[in-house]
Scaffold this motif. Structure first.
Motif: not given
Lengths: 349, 349
Positions: A143-151, A219-225, A262-264, A275-279
């Motif tokens: 869910p976090d990933f999808l919501a983040g990508a739509v945003a 939408c990986i680069p935006e979420l990583q940023a 944490a994006y899964f 997964a991408m976890i940060g900062p």
């Protein structure tokens, strides 16, 4: 390569987020994976043969071009995925497949699993079994990933409200005719809906509409940023374990690293969870993020690097994915082919 | 294994003439091929991981079960096809595919190629391109073979007169619905007929009827019985070369071994041409039969063992299929893993 062969109706089926910047020799050296492994296999399945320069200067090859060649050991299959530590790949013979005439995608919002048997793993099995050879990708977004990508990509598309807080599965189909794929997708989604396995589905009206779903997945680069410096993960584990795995990881992170997001997501159809976890700003924070995921893995039944290779960052964890006898045999091969350790030193071991 | 998994709707896709007698460990050790490699790949494509006992008594494994695992060198892919010379395979993790709901076959009598561009190779390309993912086998039978099979198994079926003296291609399709496959087969055959690429076709009316075509293809034991002692061949070469290759081989055999019969057939869809030549009663006759075929092969672009491995019989010809640098690298690996040469001695090298 993809453009060149697609113009003649063929396809090189390795499809990565880094398309356009990665190189095919690197794809082979790392046995690259990507989105369509579920149908076409890893890079090793598309490599018929190779030419490589070994540590002693000798050149193995020429690249085998035969689909069937059982004349001695497959040095090709040994070098694929050896990350440049056994030889420098200088030429490749690659296998192409006919470019499918049609593609279609659908996005499913999974119902919360009432029993472990009704979760993501079950839906994936149904995809494999009922969509059969048409299934070319199955990508999960938590869910976090999808919501983040739509945003992050508001111009791409909105999603029905039923996707909020739901694990989403993006499924791709390939075939001869678009109408047949659309019908197959619709009746599959209907069946899952009637069985209470999904709560919502997006069935795109056009190929362009289908593409917009993939723009969310990419939408990986935006979420990583938004979470730099982040730690990236490339886990291989049985899809039956995903939901509990992610839940436990989140619980632990909430305790030990409450400041991180944490994006899964990942190529769950072939058992590859990202997964991408940060900062994570300090070595201790990086280590804690790693432990939150790696400590849950079953030694020798899962892996810390499913499609990206060991390199330097995963070296410390090789022993969790391979047995001591495996590692000794690998080292014996490395010593035999590169006794002075001059090829890509410091990687893998 | 096949029966066990088919009962649950899955398929282990390696399909050999020796089904029922071969063993799955041997399939992996020799990277066995068979009829459906064109769709599903060699055995190595179906092996996810293995356990093996090495020469020093250490046990590599446990077998990887992940579709994606890039944690170090693939010992699995190195051992597959190593013919027991690097380790004794004791367990395997195999990949299954959904059992197709329907199969259909058709038999084509190819028109004599008026130009090299209109021969078997062209028809095979059309199969791959136009039948796409439905194509699961493409087996050629040269006229002697087909006539011999029909004569040896008279109860199986007769063939239309148009098949006399024609190269025949047996094509298998897999899919969801039998009717769709039958339509696809019919329109494909019609198209080839209209273009003058085939002169005759058998479009079976039922699955049982389709099976009878395969019974002709599998009439190997009877044909072997008539030419004992025979020499068997397992060549890998570009299908574009087949027709000229077989013609030249026959011309030479007519001069040097006028007493023999030569049956040509094979898994041409994946570049694997088989031949059985006999009776060859003396070492000189065996050698002459081998030379008649092997001397025509282009070194390093073809192979003398496409799906059966080198063993002892093909050792003398390894150098025609692999370069000196390849063989040196293979020997270095063998020495590293089995310094005393105790595993399956005398094979490959």
């Amino acid at each position: 390569l993809q453009k060149l062969v697609e113009a003649e109706g063929w396809m090189f089926p390795i499809d990565l987020g880094s398309r356009g910047s990665c190189q095919v020799g690197g794809n082979a050296a790392t046995n690259a994976g990507g989105c369509r492994v579920i149908k076409y296999g890893n890079t090793r399945a598309s490599v018929l043969g190779l030419e490589a320069v070994l540590a002693d200067g000798s050149v193995i090859g020429p690249p085998n071009k035969l689909v069937k060649n059982n004349s001695g050991y497959s040095l090709t299959q040994l070098l694929v995925g050896s990350e440049g530590t056994l030889g420098v790949i200088t030429r490749l013979a690659l296998k192409l497949v006919p470019l499918p005439a049609a593609r279609h995608s659908l996005l499913l919002a999974l119902a919360p699993a009432t029993t472990p048997e009704r979760g993501l793993d079950h839906v994936l099995r149904r995809c494999k079994f009922e969509l059969g050879g048409a299934l070319s990708a199955a990508e999960a977004m938590w869910p976090d990933f999808l919501a983040g990508a739509v945003a992050a990509r508001p111009q791409v598309r909105s999603l029905p409200a039923g996707f909020a807080n739901r694990l989403a599965l993006l499924v791709e189909l390939e075939g001869d005719r678009h109408e047949a794929l659309a019908r197959m997708a619709e009746s599959f989604a209907e069946k899952l809906f009637e069985e209470g396995l999904i709560e919502e589905a997006v069935l795109p009206a056009s190929e362009r509409d289908a593409q917009s779903l993939w723009q969310l997945r990419e939408c990986i680069p935006e979420l990583q940023a938004g979470i730099r410096p982040y730690v990236g993960f490339d886990l291989g584990l049985d899809p039956a374990q995903y939901e509990a795995f992610v839940r436990r990881a989140r619980e632990r992170l909430a305790r030990t690293l409450p400041q991180v997001r944490a994006y899964f997501f990942g190529h769950v159809g072939d058992g590859n969870l990202h997964a991408m976890i940060g900062p994570c700003r300090t070595p201790e924070e990086v280590r804690e993020a790693e432990l939150a995921l790696y400590e849950q893995l079953t030694p020798l039944a899962t892996c810390v690097t499913a499609e990206h290779g060991v390199g330097r960052k995963k070296k410390a964890y090789l022993g969790s994915s391979r047995s001591p006898a495996d590692i000794e045999a690998m080292k014996a091969i490395k010593r035999a082919l590169d006794p002075q350790g001059i090829l890509n030193p410091g990687r893998i071991f």
